[in-house]
Design an enzyme around this catalytic site. Structure first.
Site, PDB file in Angstrom:
ATOM      1  CG  ASP A  64      -2.208   0.995   1.114  1.00 17.30           C
ATOM      2  OD1 ASP A  64      -2.211   1.374  -0.085  1.00 17.30           O
ATOM      3  OD2 ASP A  64      -2.804   1.358   2.079  1.00 17.30           O
ATOM      4  CG  HIS A  67      -0.373   2.297  -9.225  1.00 18.10           C
ATOM      5  ND1 HIS A  67      -0.568   1.851  -7.947  1.00 18.10           N
ATOM      6  CD2 HIS A  67      -1.629   3.005  -9.675  1.00 18.10           C
ATOM      7  CE1 HIS A  67      -1.677   2.287  -7.532  1.00 18.10           C
ATOM      8  NE2 HIS A  67      -2.255   3.166  -8.421  1.00 18.10           N
ATOM      9  CG  LEU A  78       9.309 -17.562  -3.522  1.00 16.08           C
ATOM     10  CD1 LEU A  78      10.171 -16.466  -2.959  1.00 16.08           C
ATOM     11  CD2 LEU A  78       8.211 -16.612  -4.401  1.00 16.08           C
TER      12      LEU A  78
HETATM   13  C1  IPE Z   1      -5.343  -2.577  -0.227  1.00 19.98           C
HETATM   14  O1  IPE Z   1      -5.038  -1.202  -0.179  1.00 19.98           O
HETATM   15  C2  IPE Z   1      -5.665  -3.536  -1.309  1.00 19.98           C
HETATM   16  C3  IPE Z   1      -4.096  -3.375  -2.170  1.00 19.98           C
HETATM   17  C4  IPE Z   1      -2.891  -3.097  -1.672  1.00 19.98           C
HETATM   18  C5  IPE Z   1      -4.190  -3.991  -3.419  1.00 19.98           C
HETATM   19  P1  IPE Z   1      -6.171  -0.228  -0.314  1.00 19.98           P
HETATM   20  O2  IPE Z   1      -5.646   1.136  -0.679  1.00 19.98           O
HETATM   21  O3  IPE Z   1      -7.112  -0.592  -1.636  1.00 19.98           O
HETATM   22  O4  IPE Z   1      -6.847  -0.143   0.952  1.00 19.98           O
HETATM   23  P2  IPE Z   1      -7.717   0.916   1.734  1.00 19.98           P
HETATM   24  O5  IPE Z   1      -8.956   1.561   0.775  1.00 19.98           O
HETATM   25  O6  IPE Z   1      -7.085   1.849   2.086  1.00 19.98           O
HETATM   26  O7  IPE Z   1      -8.416   0.167   2.994  1.00 19.98           O
HETATM   27  C1  IPE Z   2      -1.534   0.434  -3.393  1.00 22.67           C
HETATM   28  O1  IPE Z   2      -1.391   1.731  -3.427  1.00 22.67           O
HETATM   29  C2  IPE Z   2      -1.761  -0.149  -4.854  1.00 22.67           C
HETATM   30  C3  IPE Z   2      -3.231  -0.688  -5.089  1.00 22.67           C
HETATM   31  C4  IPE Z   2      -4.118  -0.776  -4.090  1.00 22.67           C
HETATM   32  C5  IPE Z   2      -3.620  -1.066  -6.111  1.00 22.67           C
HETATM   33  P1  IPE Z   2      -2.571   2.710  -3.398  1.00 22.67           P
HETATM   34  O2  IPE Z   2      -2.953   3.124  -4.718  1.00 22.67           O
HETATM   35  O3  IPE Z   2      -3.647   2.157  -2.498  1.00 22.67           O
HETATM   36  O4  IPE Z   2      -1.953   4.003  -2.608  1.00 22.67           O
HETATM   37  P2  IPE Z   2      -2.446   5.001  -1.726  1.00 22.67           P
HETATM   38  O5  IPE Z   2      -2.856   4.137  -0.367  1.00 22.67           O
HETATM   39  O6  IPE Z   2      -3.672   5.679  -2.230  1.00 22.67           O
HETATM   40  O7  IPE Z   2      -1.069   5.856  -1.192  1.00 22.67           O
HETATM   41 MG    MG Z   3      -4.000   2.554  -0.444  1.00 25.65          MG
END
Ligand code: IPE
Ligand code: IPE
Ligand code: MG
Length: 246
Positions: free
Chosen positions: A18, A35, A129
């Site tokens: 995240d 990303h 792995l």
């Molecule tokens: C969780 O992250 C999903 C992934 C890392 C793919 P999110 O960014 O979607 O989670 P919330 O919405 O902050 O809980």
């Molecule tokens: C995690 O990073 C990737 C996915 C959920 C696909 P985020 O896109 O949730 O990044 P933040 O949480 O908005 O910083």
């Molecule tokens: Mg996020």
């Protein structure tokens, strides 16, 4: 770093990757750049994990709730998976990585689903792995999927126990994660491995995913190594059990 700490390498590590968006925003970049860098980082962490002796790595790449994001971002995340599969598959295969998909297939575009399935089939014989890619994954929908299948298979009620439910989950045949890491400072599960993570150790760091490097992984494993896992038992019992498995 504690020098006399005996490192316990978890067998199965799961990561909620995240913070890509905030990583990008903090640099004045578009979220997609976050990303992209997050994907580059996955490559590094995968190598580090293999080097450390981790046998199973489960990564949360796209949740069932992530469909709620703006269509352009969703499209970009789909495209990123496609690009990664195209670009990395040869090397992953060469390195003995077995790719598995966990998550709903419904909703994923047929061309992408085909690519995912091809990658899984091609690497199915690898054993260095296991890389579980949680894509279009949600813990609740996984459980609903399992319940539906149990019912449609006509399993008698008296045969339904935890072991059977385990066999109906996407992670069938794999041990539960020992350690679940979440980057970016959020302290929530966000629908990730809610059944399998019942007794996992959790580790959270403020670091955004694109910056989570090998040193940070080591810090997480050090933290894990200091934990006392009791699984509901007393300290002494848990200790005896551990001794018996050594
Ligand atoms: C969780 O992250 C999903 C992934 C890392 C793919 P999110 O960014 O979607 O989670 P919330 O919405 O902050 O809980
Ligand atoms: C995690 O990073 C990737 C996915 C959920 C696909 P985020 O896109 O949730 O990044 P933040 O949480 O908005 O910083
Ligand atoms: Mg996020």
């Amino acid at each position: 770093m504690a020098s006399n700490l005996e490192l316990k390498i978890p067998n199965h590590v799961a990561i909620i990757m995240d913070g890509n968006g905030r990583w990008a925003a903090s640099r004045g970049l578009p979220r997609t750049e976050g990303h992209r860098h997050g994907t580059e980082n996955l490559r590094r962490i995968l190598r580090s994990s293999a080097k450390m002796g981790i046998r199973i790595l489960t990564i949360y790449a796209f949740s069932t709730e992530n469909w709620k994001r703006p269509p352009q971002e969703v499209m970009m995340l789909m495209r990123i998976l496609e690009t990664v599969l195209d670009r990395e598959i040869d090397e992953l295969d060469r390195e003995g990585v077995q790719i598995r998909h966990i998550g709903e297939t419904e909703g994923i575009a047929p061309y992408l689903l085909k690519k995912i399935q091809q990658a899984c089939e091609r690497t199915a014989h690898n054993s260095q792995l296991i890389l579980n890619v949680a894509f279009n994954y949600g813990g609740r929908s996984e459980i609903v999927h399992a319940v539906r299948k149990i019912v449609s298979d006509g399993i008698p009620v008296d045969q339904i126990d935890e072991e059977l439910v385990n066999r109906y989950l996407y992670t069938e045949g794999l041990p539960d994660p020992d350690l679940i890491i979440r980057t970016s400072g959020e302290l929530r599960v966000s629908n990730f491995l809610i059944w399998q993570g019942a007794y996992s150790e959790y580790y959270a760091t403020e670091t955004y995913w694109p910056d989570f490097d090998e040193d940070e992984l080591l810090v997480a494993i050090e933290s894990y190594s200091r934990r006392k896992r009791r699984f509901g038992m007393t300290d002494d019992q848990a200790h005896d059990e551990l001794d018996a498995t050594l």
